[in-house]
Scaffold this motif. Structure first.
Motif: not given
Length: 351
Positions: A168, A171, A173-174, A178, A193, A195, A206, A208, A269
Motif C-alpha cells: 500500500s 494517497a 504517491e501514485e 508509476l 490502484f 482506494r 492506495k 497497487p 480504479n
C-alpha cells in the motif's frame, strides 16, 4: 406550477468536451475482445493484442482472417495479421460519440430526478448541461461526468514485478510509483490502484495492482444493475447481471482462469480483486467497495444508463445563484403594482 429556469431559481451550468479519440480506442479494445472470443470458439490458436490503434494477431491465422473479412467489415487489414478500424468508421465513431454521450447524460439526469433540465450539443464535440434548482452540485457532476467504463481484468500475480510492488501507499504517491515502475513493466501490463479509507482515522491508502491490459469483459453487456445489502456486514453493494452474450463470455473467462484473481475496474480504479474459485455460470457478479447507500445508488444510475462512449473533459462549471431572477421578479411585481395603481386612479378620474 410554472417551471422556473436557471436564471429564476439558480442551479448548475456545465460544459463538457467529449474526447472522440478515446472513443476510437475503446472501440478498438472492444473489437479485440470480440475477436478473442471468435478465436476461442473456433479453436484458433493465436494471441490477439492491441498496438496503438491496431489489433495484432500473432501468429497470423487464415481461419481468423476469413472470419474477420466475413463478419467484421468495420475492420480492414493494415499488414500481415494486423487490423484497424476503417477511416470512414473512425469518423462515424467520433461523430456519434457526442450524440451517444448526450443521450447517456439525458438518461442519467432523468434517473437523478432534476426537473426541466436543458441539455444540448454545442459545436462539434461539446455538450451544455443546465440543471435548475440542483441542491447538491458535486453529486450531480459526479453522476453526469463519470465515464462508467466497467472492466474485468486479470491480476498478473505470476509476473515477478507484481512481487516488487508495495502492499500500500499513501494517497498522492501514485505518480511517483508509476514513474518508478515505468521501465519495469511491459506494454501488456498496467498498474492501477484500489482506494481504501481507514475506518478509524479516515486516512486514505492506495493498493497497487499489476493487471494484464487485456480486458476480459466490459460493462457494455450488462442487462441489470441494482443495489443489494451484504447480510454479513450490512453494507450495500452493486449486483450485476450480464445479457446472454456477456454471461457466456463471463463463464468462459472464469472457467479459463480458475485460481487467478480478477480485478473489477471502474473508470481506471480497482474496486475489488477476488480469486476465481470456479467457473461462474449465469452471468452474475457484484461490485463492492465500502459504499454508502447513496454512492451505491449513484453507481447503479450510471451503470444502468450505460457507459459514456468516451471520457469527457469539463470545460465550464458555473453555479448560478437565483439573485438575478429574484431581482427581476421583484422588479416585475413593483411595476405591476405601480401600473395597477395608475389604472385605478385613471378609472376614478375618468368615470
Amino acid at each position: 406550477g410554472i417551471a422556473l429556469g436557471l436564471d429564476l431559481q439558480g442551479g448548475l451550468h456545465l460544459v463538457f468536451e467529449v474526447e472522440g479519440d478515446r472513443a476510437v480506442e475503446i472501440s478498438t479494445e472492444r473489437f479485440a475482445q470480440y475477436l478473442r472470443e471468435e478465436a476461442r470458439d473456433n479453436d484458433v490458436e493465436t494471441e490477439i493484442t492491441i498496438k496503438g490503434l491496431e489489433i495484432v494477431t500473432e501468429p497470423a491465422n487464415e481461419a481468423l482472417d476469413s472470419i474477420i473479412s466475413k463478419d467484421y467489415s468495420i475492420l480492414e487489414p493494415s499488414g500481415p495479421g494486423r487490423y484497424r478500424i476503417r477511416d470512414e468508421q473512425v469518423r462515424i465513431i467520433m461523430d456519434t460519440s457526442v450524440d451517444q454521450a448526450l443521450e447517456t447524460i439525458r438518461n442519467r439526469i432523468d434517473q437523478f430526478g432534476v426537473a426541466e433540465p436543458r441539455i444540448h450539443k454545442q459545436g462539434s464535440n461539446e455538450i451544455v448541461v443546465q440543471l435548475p434548482g440542483v441542491k447538491d452540485p458535486k453529486r450531480a457532476i459526479d453522476i453526469i461526468g463519470k465515464t462508467a467504463q466497467l472492466e474485468f481484468m486479470l491480476v498478473d500475480d505470476r509476473n515477478p514485478v507484481a512481487a516488487e510492488l508495495p502492499q500500500s501507499i499513501l494517497a498522492g504517491e501514485e505518480g511517483a510509483l508509476l514513474i518508478d515502475f515505468a521501465n519495469r513493466i511491459s506494454d501488456d501490463n498496467v498498474i492501477l490502484f484500489q482506494r481504501v479509507e481507514e475506518p478509524g482515522t479516515g486516512e486514505v491508502f492506495k493498493f497497487p495492482f499489476l493487471l494484464k491490459k487485456e480486458v476480459m469483459l466490459t460493462g457494455d453487456l450488462l442487462s441489470e444493475a441494482r443495489v443489494s445489502i451484504d447480510t454479513r456486514y450490512n453494507e450495500p453493494y452493486v449486483s450485476l447481471k450480464f445479457n446472454a452474450q456477456g454471461a457466456k463470455i463471463f463463464e468462459n473467462q472464469t472457467g479459463a482462469h480458475v485460481n487467478e484473481r480478477m480485478a473489477i475496474v471502474l473508470d481506471g480504479n480497482v474496486y475489488s480483486a477476488p480469486v476465481i474459485r470456479e467457473k461462474i455460470p449465469g452471468g452474475n457478479a457484484q461490485v463492492s467497495g465500502s459504499f454508502t447507500m447513496e454512492e451505491a445508488r449513484d453507481l447503479t444510475i450510471v451503470l444502468k444508463a450505460g457507459a459514456l462512449p468516451a471520457p469527457m473533459k469539463m470545460l465550464q462549471n458555473v453555479t448560478v445563484g437565483p439573485s438575478l431572477g429574484r431581482d427581476s421578479i421583484e422588479a416585475g411585481k413593483l411595476a405591476g403594482m405601480i401600473g395597477a395603481f395608475f389604472v385605478v386612479i385613471f378609472m376614478v378620474l375618468y368615470y
